[in-house]
Every structure is written in structure tokens, then in C-alpha cells.
Design a protein around this motif. Structure first.
Motif, short mmCIF file in Angstrom:
data_model
loop_
_atom_site.label_atom_id
_atom_site.label_comp_id
_atom_site.label_asym_id
_atom_site.label_seq_id
_atom_site.Cartn_x
_atom_site.Cartn_y
_atom_site.Cartn_z
N GLU A 158 0.81 -1.21 0.00
CA GLU A 158 0.00 0.00 0.00
C GLU A 158 0.85 1.28 0.00
OE1 GLU A 158 -4.30 1.05 1.71
OE2 GLU A 158 -3.15 -0.60 2.56
N ASN A 159 1.96 1.22 0.73
CA ASN A 159 2.79 2.41 0.84
C ASN A 159 3.73 2.60 -0.35
OD1 ASN A 159 1.90 3.65 3.25
ND2 ASN A 159 2.86 1.97 4.39
N ASN A 160 3.73 1.65 -1.26
CA ASN A 160 4.59 1.80 -2.44
C ASN A 160 3.80 2.12 -3.70
OD1 ASN A 160 6.86 1.21 -0.97
ND2 ASN A 160 6.65 -0.99 -1.29
N LEU A 161 2.49 2.17 -3.58
CA LEU A 161 1.68 2.49 -4.76
C LEU A 161 1.98 3.91 -5.20
CD1 LEU A 161 -1.78 1.02 -3.70
CD2 LEU A 161 -0.28 0.14 -5.48
N ARG B 239 2.93 11.43 2.77
CA ARG B 239 2.30 10.52 1.82
C ARG B 239 0.83 10.30 2.17
NH1 ARG B 239 3.25 6.53 -2.05
NH2 ARG B 239 1.33 5.34 -1.89
#
Lengths: 311, 415
Positions: A158-161, B239
């Protein structure tokens, strides 16, 4: 009243060939006048304006090469815009050609319902405008978009999308991926060229034992190279003028990552009202395009093959 | 019966001939960006009202799409065939005044109208002491907060935040995490419609010198404010803040309506949106918190539209007469039907809804910034500095210094 109309003796020097030329010019006059008034005239005006501080309504003073010097030596956004545009052209043009060619090859196969497929793939050329762009905005939505949902299902953390239009590193790739959609619709050119490749060449190649891949590179590509060349020239000059999508989708952001050359010209001309400065930018773009096109023409001798050409 | 029919026919035939006979009849061209189903009837009503009262000055309305209006007007002025009156961005009137695109209305007697309008709006169209436009509509911003969510986390709904510290403390309480992701964020300074420049004004500072000529991006208030926004973002994760924002939409996807945001800053007209899409929502609408809790002239911000008479009109007097009427009487009709806040005081008092009374009281705390005439596009440069600092780890002071240098260069070469 009964006097016969005087017969003009054919004027000396006005031979049939000249008369024909005269008629020719007369027939193209509408276009010629249009070109002089609406293309060449404004171009020369903008060339003159690029040496002034023209702002449309209040001033028009000669400033020499100040605009050009300022652009090249002081304006960091000019270089940012140039870099963004080059980045886009370098990726979008070859990928666009590859996509178009791939689709055309597929649509050249003898399968049932081919007409239907051809129609479907041509649709992107018909469907354009803001509505389609807004659709893309949804496709690239980092949270609920089609692409990120697919990536997530494929196991991307999810955090690399990618954040796409929210992240300067991904905004240009997003626009390039988007441009493939329109490029796929351009398959018509390649398809026409593919249809023109003589069958017997493939048959000979098959007898010599060439694999389909080898046939493609040794027969197809050389024979359709004029079309590829044409797409390369028009594609690059088109890519150098790419910007309206970024105006609608990103307004040049985030962090100037989609500030394309055309967008910067437009902003300078119509927000800052610096028409002279914007004209200078337009002329620099023309010079760049001319240089690239010249280089391509020169290189083309090595790889573009014209039928019936004697070397 | 026959006779009356005859008379009617005569009257119908005669009336155009009669009005044609009067020598001074003029037709004015009005350009504005109102073309939607919601806006169109009201502008038609305003023009019909005027046309009935003024047979000698007939107004013809032309709808020009919002994004094309500035360029089309500019092109028409350059071609010496402009509209006679135009409804145009309130922020850029000084620019057009400086570039000889807007008519000097002081010469036509505009100065005597000043006290009929809110002073901060009147000032948007003043350039070097002369008046180049009349304010038509504006807006002002408020903090909206969700009372039910306040109760849920143990905050007193009768006590909304008034200082920045309170705002942050309340926001922290409203934040809600599901696993590693935020399912609700209490507040973020850059969500809604309040940017860095507005926050700086809210803190009592300004990004420009007195006359909006030279940028002053690196002043201590600006650096402090940007650092505050950056710290806020760092706490949530840059983010997260960006990804969360990308899920916002309009209607049912509106983050405040869907409960994704506990508090948001939006214009007074947002109350009407809430009434339409979330009639049962239990919300509060209050003045935007400031660092000290005390309001000042820049606590809130507004935008809007001015009426201008472009340079080159053949009927400046008649155009001004219509603009004057439209900014006052026309604005009254507009305010009553469209809920936009008018620049004319009398027109604003004619609407008595609670939201309108709040807006009216908020006017003296509302700053309507004009664009600096020598660097109208500074906003994109400032946005980049803000984004670089807030989302991408740049040092706030350094980011502002860079933007300052770029904008100063723009100003210098445009002077």
C-alpha cells in the motif's frame, strides 16, 4: 452592335506553359492568401514581437535580444519546461509508435470479427476532449483508481503504490501512459502500410526458414519504414507542443513537474501578458523542432526504404 | 372588438418604429461566464429588468465560458472591438488598469459610489488612486466543523477552536487510524480552500509590500507559517496527507459530508451546499482560528468578480450607467437568487439568512487580495515552494527564498 469582338493576338512571351502556371497560382490563391495572412504574417509579427516588450495593449518597445538572453541565462522555469517536454517526447514518441505498430499487426491478422476490432480500436480517435481526460484522472486516482487497485491486487504494498498526478516522479509517466491511448487509435497508418507489403516476400522468407520475428524485422519494418519515419517526424513535433492535457489535469504541478513548454508559453502570454517574451519562447521551440527534424531527415537515408528507389 | 384589435396591431407595429425614431438608442454588449441552468435565469432576469426600464440603453448578454473569458476579452480589446461591460476576476483588475485595458471609471464619476460598497472590495479595483471597476460579488471563508464527531471524541461542540493551538489539539483528537491508514483526519491546513498566502494573512502577515509590487516571501511570519503547515503534515505523514486528499470528490464524496474530515475551511456558500446534500448534518460555522485567537483584517479570504468597462467601448457613459446599476440593484437580485455575497452593502443586507448575516459580519475580517500587476502568475511559483516544503522535505526558508528570487526577477523585467 454587329461588330465582332476584337481578337487579341496571343501576347508574346506568354507561352502555354506560363499561362498554365498563372492559372495554377490563381487556383491556389485562396490558400496562398490565407497562408500569407494567417500564418506567415503572424509568424513574422511574432518574430518582431520577440525583440520587444509587447504586452498587447500598452507597450511595444524594442528591447533587442533581451528576451532571448533572459530565457537562456536567467529563467530556471524555461529549462524546467524544456526538460519536461524532452522527457515526454523521448518516452511518448517511441512508445507511441510501438503501440500503434503492435495494434496494427494484431488487427492485420485474419480472424473472425476483425472489422469490429478495428472499429473498437479506432474509437479513441473519436472520443477525445475533457471528458476523456477526467476519466483518466479517475483511472490514475491513487486511492480508488483502476491502476492502483490492480497493482494492489498484484501484491504491491500500500505504501509503495504510486501517487501519479500527486507525485512529481510519477506525473510525467502517467501522462505518457495516457498518451498511449491516443497512439493506439493511430493504427490506421500502419495498417495501410502493412497491407501494402507484398505477400510473396513473406513466402520467400518462409522458404528460407525465417522465423516470424525475423520476418517482421527483415521484411515488414524496412517496407513500412516510410510510414514509421512519417510518424516519427510528426510525433516528435507534436510531442514538443504537448501541453493542453497538463493544463486541464495538473496545471503544471505538482512542483512544476508537468510544466511543459507550451504551457509555460501560454502562461507567460496570457497570465503575465508578456507577449514578447512568449514569442521569443515560441521561436526557440521552432528552432529546436527544425534542428531535430533536420537531423532525422539526414539519418533517414540510413534506414528508410522507399520502393523503386535506386541507391 | 375589431377596433381594439386594430389598435393593438397599430400599437405593435408602431412601437418599434417609435423607439427606432429616438436618436440615442444604444445596445450594450455584456460578457460574463454565467451559462449554467442555475445561473442563466438570474442574469436574464437582471438584464430584462434593466432593458424594460431603459428603452434607450438595451443590454445584450453573451455567455463566455469561464476559462476563455480573460483571453477573449483581451483579444477583443486588442482588436478594438470589446464588449461594453464585462464581469471578470476580481483579483486582476489592477493588472488590466496598468495595461490600459480597463476604463478609468473615476473620470465618469465612480468615486462618489465608494461608500456604497465594502471598502476591502472597492480597493480591489483601485489603481494609483483611480477606480477601474465596481465590485459585483465576492465570498468569505469560515471554519466548518462536524458537531457529531466532536461529541464522539469528547469535544464540546459549543466550543469550537479559536486559536491555531486549539485547532491542532482538536484535530489530533479527531484523527482516526484504521491499521496504518487514516480513515479520518481532523483537519489539515491545505485541505479546503485556504492556501499558504491565506494562512500568512490569517497570522497578520503579508507576502507582498504595501503596493503589491515587490514580493516579501521570506518574511518571518511566512516562514513560520510554512513551517507550521510542514510540521502538521510531517505528523500525519506527507504521503498519507496526499493519498488521503486524492480520495476527495464532490457531492456524496465531499470529505466533510462523508465524515472523512472533522473540520474544513470553505466559503459561506458551502452552507447552501450542505443544506442541499446533507440536510441532516449537525455542523457549526465559525470564524477561522488565528494564532492569537483575535481576528484581524486578513483572518479570512475572499475572491469574486468585478464589473469593468473595457477600453475602446463606443459607449463608456451608458456602459458605466449599466455597470453602476448592475453592481447595486442587479447585485440585489443576484444575491437573493444565487446566495453569492454582493459587493454592495445594501444588496447584501437584503438577504436575511443566518449564513448571509455571518458573511456580512465576516467582511471586515476578509482580505481580498489583488494580483500583483507585475507578476500575476506568481501563484504557481508560490505553490511549488509550498509543495516542495510541505510534501517533499525542502527547507521552508530555502523554498521561499527560491520562489522570492524567481518572482522578483519577473517583477523586475515586467516593470
Amino acid at each position: 452592335m454587329s461588330r465582332a469582338a476584337p481578337v487579341h493576338p496571343p501576347r508574346r512571351g506568354l507561352k502555354a506553359r506560363h499561362r498554365e502556371a498563372l492559372w495554377g497560382y490563381l487556383f491556389i490563391a485562396p490558400w496562398l492568401i490565407g497562408f500569407l495572412c494567417f500564418v506567415l504574417g503572424p509568424m513574422l509579427f511574432s518574430l518582431y514581437a520577440s525583440f520587444t516588450n509587447y504586452d498587447i495593449t500598452s507597450r511595444f518597445d524594442w528591447v533587442g535580444v533581451r528576451n532571448y538572453v533572459q530565457l537562456l541565462t536567467q529563467d530556471t522555469r524555461f529549462w524546467t519546461a524544456l526538460y519536461n517536454t524532452a522527457y515526454y517526447a523521448v518516452f511518448a514518441v517511441p512508445l507511441g509508435i510501438a503501440t500503434g505498430l503492435l495494434i496494427a499487426t494484431l488487427l492485420n491478422q485474419e480472424v473472425r470479427g476483425q472489422r469490429l476490432f478495428r472499429t473498437i480500436f479506432f474509437l479513441p480517435k473519436v472520443l477525445t476532449g475533457v471528458a476523456v481526460l477526467l476519466l483518466w484522472l479517475w483511472v490514475f486516482n491513487p486511492q480508488v483508481g483502476l491502476i492502483n487497485t490492480a497493482l494492489y491486487r498484484l501484491g504491491v504494498n500500500e505504501n509503495n503504490l504510486p501517487l501519479w498526478f500527486g507525485d512529481p516522479a510519477w506525473s510525467k509517466p502517467a501522462l505518457i501512459i495516457m498518451s498511449m491511448w491516443a497512439a493506439a487509435g493511430g493504427f490506421m497508418f500502419y495498417l495501410a502500410a502493412l497491407r501494402g507489403v507484398p505477400r510473396d516476400l513473406y513466402e520467400s522468407a518462409q522458404i528460407d526458414g525465417a522465423s516470424p520475428w525475423r520476418q517482421f524485422w527483415a521484411v515488414t519494418v524496412p517496407l513500412i519504414s516510410p510510414v514509421i519515419f512519417f510518424k516519427l517526424i510528426t510525433g516528435i513535433s507534436g510531442a514538443l507542443q504537448f501541453w493542453s492535457e497538463s493544463l486541464i489535469l495538473t496545471k503544471g504541478g505538482p512542483s512544476d513537474s508537468t510544466l511543459f513548454y507550451g504551457l509555460y508559453i501560454w502562461q507567460t502570454a496570457f497570465t503575465d501578458l508578456r507577449m514578447g517574451y512568449a514569442s521569443a519562447m515560441a521561436w526557440i521551440l521552432l528552432l529546436i523542432t527544425l534542428a531535430i527534424t533536420g537531423l532525422q531527415l539526414w539519418f533517414s537515408k540510413r534506414w528508410v526504404h522507399y520502393e523503386g528507389e535506386v541507391r | 372588438m375589431k377596433k381594439s384589435l386594430f389598435l393593438l396591431t397599430a400599437a405593435l407595429l408602431g412601437s418599434p418604429a417609435l423607439s427606432g425614431a429616438s436618436a440615442q438608442k444604444v445596445t450594450l454588449d455584456l460578457w460574463a461566464h454565467w451559462g449554467s441552468e442555475q445561473r442563466r435565469p438570474t442574469i436574464n432576469r437582471i438584464i430584462d429588468t434593466w432593458n424594460k426600464k431603459n428603452p434607450n440603453i438595451q443590454v445584450k448578454y453573451t455567455f463566455v465560458p469561464f476559462d476563455q473569458l480573460p483571453t477573449k476579452t483581451l483579444a477583443a480589446i486588442a482588436a478594438k472591438n470589446p464588449p461594453d461591460v464585462v464581469v471578470i476576476d476580481i483579483r486582476t483588475t489592477p493588472l488590466r488598469a496598468a495595461k490600459n485595458q480597463a476604463t478609468d471609471l473615476s473620470k465618469l464619476g465612480a468615486d462618489s459610489l465608494a461608500n456604497q460598497f465594502y471598502p476591502n472590495l472597492w480597493a480591489t479595483a483601485t489603481y494609483k488612486g483611480d477606480q477601474y471597476g465596481l465590485p459585483f460579488v465576492t465570498d468569505t471563508r469560515f471554519l466548518y466543523y462536524n458537531k457529531d464527531l466532536f461529541k464522539e471524541v469528547g469535544l464540546n461542540p459549543a466550543k469550537p477552536p479559536t486559536t491555531w493551538d486549539e485547532l491542532e489539539a482538536y484535530a489530533k483528537k479527531l484523527d482516526k487510524k484504521t491499521g496504518p491508514v487514516y480513515s479520518r483526519i481532523g483537519f489539515h491546513p491545505l485541505y479546503g480552500s485556504f492556501g499558504l498566502e491565506s494562512w500568512v494573512a490569517n497570522a497578520g502577515g503579508s507576502m507582498w509590500d504595501q503596493d503589491m509590487i515587490n514580493p516579501n516571501f521570506t518574511n518571518p511570519v511566512a516562514v513560520k507559517t510554512l513551517t507550521w503547515i510542514k510540521d502538521w503534515t510531517d505528523r500525519l505523514g506527507a504521503r498519507n496527507v496526499q493519498a488521503f486528499k486524492s480520495s476527495f470528490g464532490s457531492g456524496a464524496q465531499d470529505p466533510f459530508i462523508s465524515g472523512k474530515l472533522g473540520m474544513i475551511i470553505d466559503i459561506g456558500g458551502y452552507a447552501a451546499t450542505l443544506k442541499k446534500y446533507a440536510p441532516n448534518m449537525n455542523y457549526g460555522m465559525v470564524r477561522i482560528p488565528t494564532p492569537t485567537g483575535q481576528p484581524g483584517p486578513g483572518t479570512s479570504s475572499g475572491g469574486g468578480f468585478n464589473l469593468e468597462v473595457p477600453v475602446g467601448t463606443k459607449h463608456p457613459k451608458e456602459a458605466f450607467a449599466f455597470a453602476k446599476w448592475m453592481a447595486t440593484e442587479g447585485a440585489r437580485i443576484w444575491a437573493q437568487e444565487q446566495n453569492d455575497f454582493p459587493g454592495a452593502k445594501n444588496a447584501s443586507l437584503s438577504v436575511t439568512t443566518p449564513a448571509f448575516r455571518l458573511m456580512s459580519a465576516n467582511m471586515k475580517y476578509t482580505q481580498v487580495n489583488s494580483a500583483p500587476p507585475y507578476a500575476p502568475s506568481y501563484g504557481t511559483i508560490l505553490d511549488k515552494a509550498t509543495e516542495d516544503a510541505v510534501y517533499r522535505g525542502a527547507d521552508p526558508r530555502q523554498a521561499l527564498e527560491e520562489a522570492q528570487a524567481q518572482v522578483q526577477r519577473l517583477v523586475n523585467s515586467n516593470k
